[in-house]
Design an enzyme around this catalytic site. Structure first.
Site, PDB file in Angstrom:
ATOM      1  N   LYS A   8       0.853  -1.186   0.000  1.00  0.00           N
ATOM      2  CA  LYS A   8       0.000   0.000   0.000  1.00  0.00           C
ATOM      3  C   LYS A   8       0.882   1.227   0.000  1.00  0.00           C
ATOM      4  O   LYS A   8       1.893   1.285   0.708  1.00  0.00           O
ATOM      5  CB  LYS A   8      -0.906   0.013   1.238  1.00  0.00           C
ATOM      6  CG  LYS A   8      -1.755   1.279   1.354  1.00  0.00           C
ATOM      7  CD  LYS A   8      -2.590   1.281   2.620  1.00  0.00           C
ATOM      8  CE  LYS A   8      -3.367   2.577   2.750  1.00  0.00           C
ATOM      9  NZ  LYS A   8      -4.196   2.624   3.992  1.00  0.00           N
ATOM     10  N   GLY A 189       6.654   6.141  -1.133  1.00  0.00           N
ATOM     11  CA  GLY A 189       7.968   5.600  -1.428  1.00  0.00           C
ATOM     12  C   GLY A 189       8.667   4.978  -0.244  1.00  0.00           C
ATOM     13  O   GLY A 189       9.888   4.790  -0.264  1.00  0.00           O
ATOM     14  N   ARG A 190       7.912   4.661   0.803  1.00  0.00           N
ATOM     15  CA  ARG A 190       8.457   4.097   2.037  1.00  0.00           C
ATOM     16  C   ARG A 190       9.423   5.048   2.744  1.00  0.00           C
ATOM     17  O   ARG A 190      10.192   4.636   3.603  1.00  0.00           O
ATOM     18  CB  ARG A 190       9.150   2.753   1.769  1.00  0.00           C
ATOM     19  CG  ARG A 190       8.199   1.646   1.280  1.00  0.00           C
ATOM     20  CD  ARG A 190       7.121   1.372   2.328  1.00  0.00           C
ATOM     21  NE  ARG A 190       6.300   0.221   2.008  1.00  0.00           N
ATOM     22  CZ  ARG A 190       5.085   0.266   1.445  1.00  0.00           C
ATOM     23  NH1 ARG A 190       4.574   1.452   1.091  1.00  0.00           N
ATOM     24  NH2 ARG A 190       4.399  -0.815   1.238  1.00  0.00           N
ATOM     25  N   LEU A 191       9.363   6.344   2.418  1.00  0.00           N
ATOM     26  CA  LEU A 191      10.171   7.349   3.112  1.00  0.00           C
ATOM     27  C   LEU A 191       9.364   7.902   4.285  1.00  0.00           C
ATOM     28  O   LEU A 191       9.026   9.083   4.351  1.00  0.00           O
ATOM     29  CB  LEU A 191      10.600   8.458   2.150  1.00  0.00           C
ATOM     30  CG  LEU A 191      11.492   8.021   0.988  1.00  0.00           C
ATOM     31  CD1 LEU A 191      11.829   9.199   0.090  1.00  0.00           C
ATOM     32  CD2 LEU A 191      12.782   7.383   1.526  1.00  0.00           C
TER      33      LEU A 191
END
Length: 212
Positions: A8, A189-191
């Site tokens: 997600k 972006g998983r940041l």
């Protein structure tokens, strides 16, 4: 779809150092109120992680029943696995995951028993069936069958049918006194944003950003 393909993209909000309160408890209260307003199912469900004497960790879901500047409170059987592990190692971790808001709160700290009065007061507020269950269930112990558990429940029901059900001496509350609290906000972006509060010796809190 393979498990590896399940993902997600988080994009609802952000969290920066200048947005958070100097107090992690006040910051938790803010997020808590937003989670309640979002009508998250069982918003007070949290993972409690403990460690046994042999170093083996264990985790389970428990329910938060109170939070104040003193810490986070839950109730359980003192002789359950978590109670036994806490008696041997009073350092634990808590985790809230509010997926609807793309948020986590991670809490680490030491545990101490709440007062007898606090345990009595909360026990008195519980539904009758929950009170009887506290007497009937030797939590975490091996039992022969479901029938044995139901028999013990019925025995407790009969024993207390005409009197107020007292709090069992083996049941009560724990307060997790935090020394670390991390607020995690999902980002694209998983940041992800991770803001960590660490307790200082003078009772103040240091605030730092962690890399995702």
């Amino acid at each position: 779809m393979s498990i590896a393909d399940i993902r997600k993209e988080y994009k609802m909000a952000s969290l920066s150092e200048d947005q958070v309160d100097p107090s992690p408890i006040i910051q938790f209260d803010k997020w808590w109120r937003e989670a309640v307003a979002a009508k998250i199912d069982e918003v007070n469900a949290m993972t409690l992680a403990t460690v046994a004497a042999d170093g083996r960790p264990s985790a389970r879901i428990v329910l938060l029943k109170e939070y104040t500047g003193q810490g986070f409170v839950f109730f359980t059987n003192y002789f359950s696995r978590k109670g036994t592990e806490i008696s041997g190692n009073a350092v634990v971790a808590l985790l809230f995951f509010w997926k609807e808001l793309e948020r986590q709160v991670r809490i680490e700290g030491s545990v101490k028993l709440v007062s007898t009065e606090e345990s009595d007061e909360y026990f008195a507020s519980r539904p009758k069936e929950s009170k009887l269950g506290a007497w009937a269930s030797p939590q975490s112990k091996i039992i022969e069958s479901r029938e044995q558990l139901e028999m013990q429940f019925n025995q407790a029901k009969e024993k207390f049918k005409e009197v107020e059900i007292p709090r069992p001496p083996h049941w009560g509350g724990y307060r997790v006194v935090p020394d670390k609290i991390e607020f995690w906000q999902g980002r694209p972006g998983r940041l992800h944003d991770r803001i960590l509060y660490t307790a200082d010796i003078d009772a103040s809190w240091n605030i730092n950003r962690l890399s995702p």
